[in-house]
Write a protein that holds these residues in place. Structure first.
Motif, PDB file in Angstrom:
ATOM      1  N   ILE A  48       0.862  -1.312   0.042  1.00 41.90           N
ATOM      2  CA  ILE A  48       0.056  -0.182  -0.007  1.00 41.90           C
ATOM      3  C   ILE A  48       0.992   1.120  -0.123  1.00 41.90           C
ATOM      4  O   ILE A  48       0.499   2.039  -0.763  1.00 41.90           O
ATOM      5  N   ASN A  49       2.044   1.003   0.578  1.00 43.00           N
ATOM      6  CA  ASN A  49       2.991   2.340   0.806  1.00 43.00           C
ATOM      7  C   ASN A  49       3.643   2.552  -0.530  1.00 43.00           C
ATOM      8  O   ASN A  49       3.854   3.897  -0.674  1.00 43.00           O
ATOM      9  N   HIS A  50       3.431   1.766  -1.391  1.00 41.56           N
ATOM     10  CA  HIS A  50       4.019   1.853  -2.886  1.00 41.56           C
ATOM     11  C   HIS A  50       3.295   2.713  -3.433  1.00 41.56           C
ATOM     12  O   HIS A  50       3.861   3.518  -4.432  1.00 41.56           O
ATOM     13  N   TYR A  51       1.945   2.586  -3.309  1.00 45.37           N
ATOM     14  CA  TYR A  51       1.093   3.220  -4.180  1.00 45.37           C
ATOM     15  C   TYR A  51       0.632   4.632  -3.331  1.00 45.37           C
ATOM     16  O   TYR A  51       0.167   5.316  -4.067  1.00 45.37           O
ATOM     17  N   VAL A  52       0.715   4.444  -2.013  1.00 41.47           N
ATOM     18  CA  VAL A  52       0.219   5.727  -1.219  1.00 41.47           C
ATOM     19  C   VAL A  52       1.536   6.341  -0.449  1.00 41.47           C
ATOM     20  O   VAL A  52       1.397   5.968   0.864  1.00 41.47           O
ATOM     21  N   PRO A  53       2.591   6.668  -0.945  1.00 39.30           N
ATOM     22  CA  PRO A  53       3.911   6.854  -0.347  1.00 39.30           C
ATOM     23  C   PRO A  53       3.560   8.105   0.844  1.00 39.30           C
ATOM     24  O   PRO A  53       4.550   8.073   1.784  1.00 39.30           O
ATOM     25  N   GLY A 169       2.438  -8.662  -3.340  1.00 41.86           N
ATOM     26  CA  GLY A 169       3.918  -8.038  -3.535  1.00 41.86           C
ATOM     27  C   GLY A 169       4.606  -8.344  -4.810  1.00 41.86           C
ATOM     28  O   GLY A 169       5.367  -7.424  -5.453  1.00 41.86           O
ATOM     29  N   ALA A 170       4.309  -9.504  -5.382  1.00 43.57           N
ATOM     30  CA  ALA A 170       4.866  -9.904  -6.845  1.00 43.57           C
ATOM     31  C   ALA A 170       4.310  -9.030  -7.695  1.00 43.57           C
ATOM     32  O   ALA A 170       5.038  -8.717  -8.682  1.00 43.57           O
ATOM     33  N   ILE A 171       2.951  -8.876  -7.671  1.00 43.10           N
ATOM     34  CA  ILE A 171       2.210  -7.986  -8.781  1.00 43.10           C
ATOM     35  C   ILE A 171       2.898  -6.456  -8.615  1.00 43.10           C
ATOM     36  O   ILE A 171       2.836  -5.922  -9.505  1.00 43.10           O
ATOM     37  N   THR A 172       3.100  -6.143  -7.482  1.00 45.00           N
ATOM     38  CA  THR A 172       3.535  -4.647  -7.128  1.00 45.00           C
ATOM     39  C   THR A 172       5.190  -4.411  -7.428  1.00 45.00           C
ATOM     40  O   THR A 172       5.477  -3.440  -8.214  1.00 45.00           O
TER      41      THR A 172
END
Length: 218
Positions: A48-53, A169-172
């Motif tokens: 989630i942090n990857h998409y909403v830093p 995680g693999a998808i992201t």
């Protein structure tokens, strides 16, 4: 509450705190900077942090646990240990402290080394909490819900939840890091059981020594 009970409680919360610090250290210095979503609420928070830093890992874990506790109280009931509630929110605080005050960073950029070192530290921390009937929340709560409403046992429910996070995680972060995350989940499961077993044997040994001393004194 007797003096012995007070000392026992202080000791247990001290052990939980050490476990929390180890888990936070492994996440902030090995997993997070290398995008290793090693299962659990922490792994999901990393995705989630990857998409909403703008939302820190500590904040996401805090909000996640808040939501999960609310759902669990409704679906499972209010029989939750104070140590688990303390540990779950303490983890959020310590992670935010490491990130914002200590400015945590990757101690290694080698993914295999990050998985091994991070998992050894995190698994030991989790085992310390589990050894005194506590946990850091997250997937334990999801597993309990899954266990109650399906035929899955706790172990299988935990694995399903963790694998779901690994897939996210693999998808992201890509298949390569997804495979490392899977390795982290497997190592962590084996390590936690091993450390808990070692702690159990140590406790039995200390109890036996104490019993022998009491017999000699009598």
């Amino acid at each position: 509450m007797t003096k012995n009970n007070i000392m026992k409680t202080i000791k247990e919360y001290f052990i939980v705190t050490i476990g929390v610090i180890l888990v936070a250290f492994g996440l902030q210095y090995f997993y997070s900077p290398n995008d290793i979503a090693g299962g659990g609420l922490s792994g999901l928070s990393l995705v989630i942090n990857h998409y909403v830093p703008s939302l820190s890992l500590g904040t996401l874990i805090f909000l996640g646990n808040l939501i999960l506790f609310a759902i669990a109280f409704l679906l499972i009931g209010g029989d939750f240990g104070a140590k688990t509630i303390y540990a779950s929110f303490a983890l959020s605080f310590v992670m935010d402290f490491m990130e914002k005050v200590m400015h945590s960073h990757a101690l290694t950029n080698n993914l295999l080394l990050a998985v091994i070192c991070g998992t050894l530290i995190i698994g030991t921390g989790l085992a310390l909490a589990f050894s005194i009937n506590a946990s850091t929340g997250g997937t334990d709560i999801l597993a309990k819900i899954l266990n109650k409403y399906t035929s899955f046992n706790i172990g299988r429910a935990l694995l399903i939840v963790d694998l779901s996070v690994v897939i996210c995680g693999a998808i992201t972060f890509g298949l390569n890091k997804g495979l490392y995350s899977l390795l982290a989940v497997v190592i962590n499961g084996l390590l936690v059981d091993k450390v808990i077993d070692m702690i159990g044997k140590y406790k039995e040994q200390k109890a036996a020594e104490q019993s022998d001393k009491e017999e000699i004194a009598a």
